[in-house]
Design a protein around this motif. Sequence first.
Motif: not given
Length: 324
Positions: A182-186, A232-238, A240-246, A279-284
């Motif tokens: 679930t890391l940043s691709v870049d 806006l990214v919908i996701g939890a602060p814990n 990983s994939n959601s934080l990477r979208l931000v 958008t929304a993270g993979a667990s939202a």
Amino acid sequence: MNALFQQAESGENSPALKLLIAAPRGFCAGVDRAIEIVEKALERYGAPVFVRHEIVHNKYVVEDLKAKGAIFVEELDEVPDDAPVVFSAHGVPKSVPAEAERRKLIYVDATCPLVSKVHRQAERQIEKNRHIIFVGHADHPEVIGTMGQVEPGQMTLVETVEDVARLEFAESDDLSFLTQTTLSVDDTREILEALQARFPQIVGPKAEDICYATSNRQAAVKKIAPESDLVLVIGAPNSSNSLRLVEVAERLGTKAYLIQRADEIDPEWLNGVETIGLTAGASAPEKLVREVIDRFSQWRDVKEETVKAAEEKMVFKLPRQLLE
């Protein structure tokens, strides 16, 4: 109530708000499977079913499963001897199922198959006597689970390019690398380039470990962020994939916020804003996306536009024990 909020609620003197909605977004196949595993376990064994760690990193999902009879714990010693337990989608160290078997617990492994693939790769690299350099975030459950597939000292964690520079291996050492899914691709590309430049002999997997869902969601944000005043990214602060979208949106120069629910939106964010990327993270779940759109509709006329980066048709099978 401030004047700006009153204006937002009434929609007076406000231009229509354009929403660029990323696709794909939200649940991936691994998350769908993990949630269904808990629900099927509740049907099969009855409540309560214990779940070691949050099944996926989303408070709404966890609370919904709690209401159905799931009990979330952090360690197996919190699970009674006669209760079934599910392991989260992030994966667990080998010691966890070994302990469950020692205690003769009924357990179901909801580890995402793409994470399990990384676990198998780790085992194969150790069989070839290669030391593994693992790219990931310290203390993330997936990292703990993957590093727990091998003996202590057989895997070294790096998080940054600077970490690569501090490694003390020689060019004659047999090395391999794996990455968290679930890391940043870049960011990961930069780290891997640094690894390969420093250790030309290092061996990697045939295909990258960053999962299709993580890559696709980041690609979608790259399409909407340049056209948006705010993302806006919908996701939890814990998550990983959601934080990477931000981070992806911010790297493109667009202001971005992570929110869990619509009630976290500050009306002042809309001041001077004509286009919002969503958008929304993979667990939202998608329900939370609609909740956010409905909230914007209370304040402004909304025009929705879906921006597609990829098609997703991946489906993972449930464990055999829940199908028998």
